[in-house]
Design a protein around this motif. Sequence first.
Motif, mmCIF file in Angstrom:
data_model
loop_
_atom_site.group_PDB
_atom_site.id
_atom_site.type_symbol
_atom_site.label_atom_id
_atom_site.label_comp_id
_atom_site.label_asym_id
_atom_site.label_seq_id
_atom_site.Cartn_x
_atom_site.Cartn_y
_atom_site.Cartn_z
ATOM 1 N N VAL A 91 0.842 -1.186 0.000
ATOM 2 C CA VAL A 91 0.000 0.000 0.000
ATOM 3 C C VAL A 91 0.888 1.250 0.000
ATOM 4 O O VAL A 91 1.918 1.294 0.673
ATOM 5 N N THR A 92 0.481 2.243 -0.763
ATOM 6 C CA THR A 92 1.159 3.538 -0.747
ATOM 7 C C THR A 92 0.149 4.614 -0.362
ATOM 8 O O THR A 92 -1.030 4.536 -0.723
ATOM 9 N N ALA A 93 0.624 5.607 0.402
ATOM 10 C CA ALA A 93 -0.262 6.670 0.862
ATOM 11 C C ALA A 93 0.562 7.889 1.249
ATOM 12 O O ALA A 93 1.792 7.822 1.365
ATOM 13 N N ASP B 18 2.931 -4.640 2.839
ATOM 14 C CA ASP B 18 3.724 -3.551 3.407
ATOM 15 C C ASP B 18 3.014 -2.231 3.160
ATOM 16 O O ASP B 18 2.024 -2.168 2.412
ATOM 17 N N TYR B 19 3.528 -1.192 3.798
ATOM 18 C CA TYR B 19 2.903 0.135 3.747
ATOM 19 C C TYR B 19 4.014 1.166 3.545
ATOM 20 O O TYR B 19 4.899 1.296 4.387
ATOM 21 N N LEU B 20 3.977 1.874 2.419
ATOM 22 C CA LEU B 20 4.987 2.879 2.106
ATOM 23 C C LEU B 20 4.353 4.260 2.046
ATOM 24 O O LEU B 20 3.266 4.435 1.499
ATOM 25 N N ILE B 21 5.060 5.238 2.611
ATOM 26 C CA ILE B 21 4.562 6.612 2.644
ATOM 27 C C ILE B 21 5.343 7.465 1.648
ATOM 28 O O ILE B 21 6.578 7.437 1.618
ATOM 29 N N ALA B 22 4.605 8.186 0.801
ATOM 30 C CA ALA B 22 5.240 9.072 -0.184
ATOM 31 C C ALA B 22 5.712 10.357 0.500
ATOM 32 O O ALA B 22 5.081 10.827 1.457
ATOM 33 N N LYS C 148 13.935 -2.263 1.860
ATOM 34 C CA LYS C 148 13.460 -3.197 2.891
ATOM 35 C C LYS C 148 12.233 -3.969 2.403
ATOM 36 O O LYS C 148 12.104 -5.171 2.627
ATOM 37 N N THR C 149 11.336 -3.247 1.741
ATOM 38 C CA THR C 149 10.138 -3.901 1.211
ATOM 39 C C THR C 149 10.501 -4.948 0.169
ATOM 40 O O THR C 149 9.986 -6.072 0.188
ATOM 41 N N ILE C 150 11.394 -4.596 -0.735
ATOM 42 C CA ILE C 150 11.800 -5.518 -1.803
ATOM 43 C C ILE C 150 12.499 -6.746 -1.224
ATOM 44 O O ILE C 150 12.217 -7.892 -1.616
ATOM 45 N N LEU C 151 13.417 -6.533 -0.302
ATOM 46 C CA LEU C 151 14.146 -7.657 0.292
ATOM 47 C C LEU C 151 13.209 -8.567 1.081
ATOM 48 O O LEU C 151 13.330 -9.798 1.051
ATOM 49 N N LYS C 152 12.251 -7.959 1.765
ATOM 50 C CA LYS C 152 11.283 -8.763 2.516
ATOM 51 C C LYS C 152 10.419 -9.590 1.564
ATOM 52 O O LYS C 152 10.119 -10.753 1.825
ATOM 53 N N PHE C 153 10.048 -8.974 0.433
ATOM 54 C CA PHE C 153 9.260 -9.701 -0.557
ATOM 55 C C PHE C 153 10.050 -10.874 -1.133
ATOM 56 O O PHE C 153 9.532 -11.987 -1.260
#
Length: 269
Positions: free
Chosen positions: A85-87, A103-107, A116-121
């Motif tokens: 999710v992006t917000a 995961d949740y990423l903030i713009a 971190k998101t990519i490695l976790k994926f």
Amino acid sequence: MSYSYVIINDNQENVLNIQSLADGFQNFRLAATANNYGDGLNCILEHQPQLVFLEIDPKDKASKLSLSLINELYRYLKEIPKIVVTAKNGNLALEAIKHEVFDYLIAPFELNEFRKTILKFEKSASSTVVTTPREPEQKPFFVDNDHSVKKDPEQLTICIKSYGDYRFIDAKDIQYFQADNNSTDIHLNNGEMITAFKTLKHFENVLPSQFYRIHNSYIVNINYISRIHTGNAVCYIKNTTTKLPFSKSYKGNVDQIIAVISSSGYLEI
């Protein structure tokens, strides 16, 4: 291994930002982009990517981008892609957790957080479920963000996983499942109720044959049905006062339940 991803975002600057960051990881390939709910849904159904970057707080409200797109995916796909999710901020983080997003990423998106998101994926995608059954023939069935596996119906164990807490349930002890928005309440034969953050549709797709969907809100274990009243459209649960309604759309399943119960060791008076 190569992974495809889709970006669904109404802000073109954010789309280019995500794509630029993802381009820095050689195993990831952009399949498509979309800037509204309808096109985003079609992109996922057409390309069936492993990863989706989904904006849930759009700049243009007419785009209708929201977490509800995740619910819609369960209508068409047996396996839902990992949703990042992006917000603009973290205000919707709790609601996103309830939808079991990956995961949740903030713009604006920062490289370190994106990495971190990519490695976790990648770790999740390459990992294998390792379990220790209580008996050799028992195979756990996981209900978590990472795994949903259909296993042997004879001695199925369901594991409800939440933040490192593993709760094991014998499928034979489950009386019925009840939908509660985007989660499901699991009712056991000892009177206990456990909540899993999966939709009822998810369970319908993976449960073994003794479980029947009888209503938009209920899946029942045939072994706990003591009575079916077709006139009142209700099923009674053994040794309880619980009555579960069944709807016309699932009347075929109820007829099948009656046929299964009456197929062996049955005397009609």
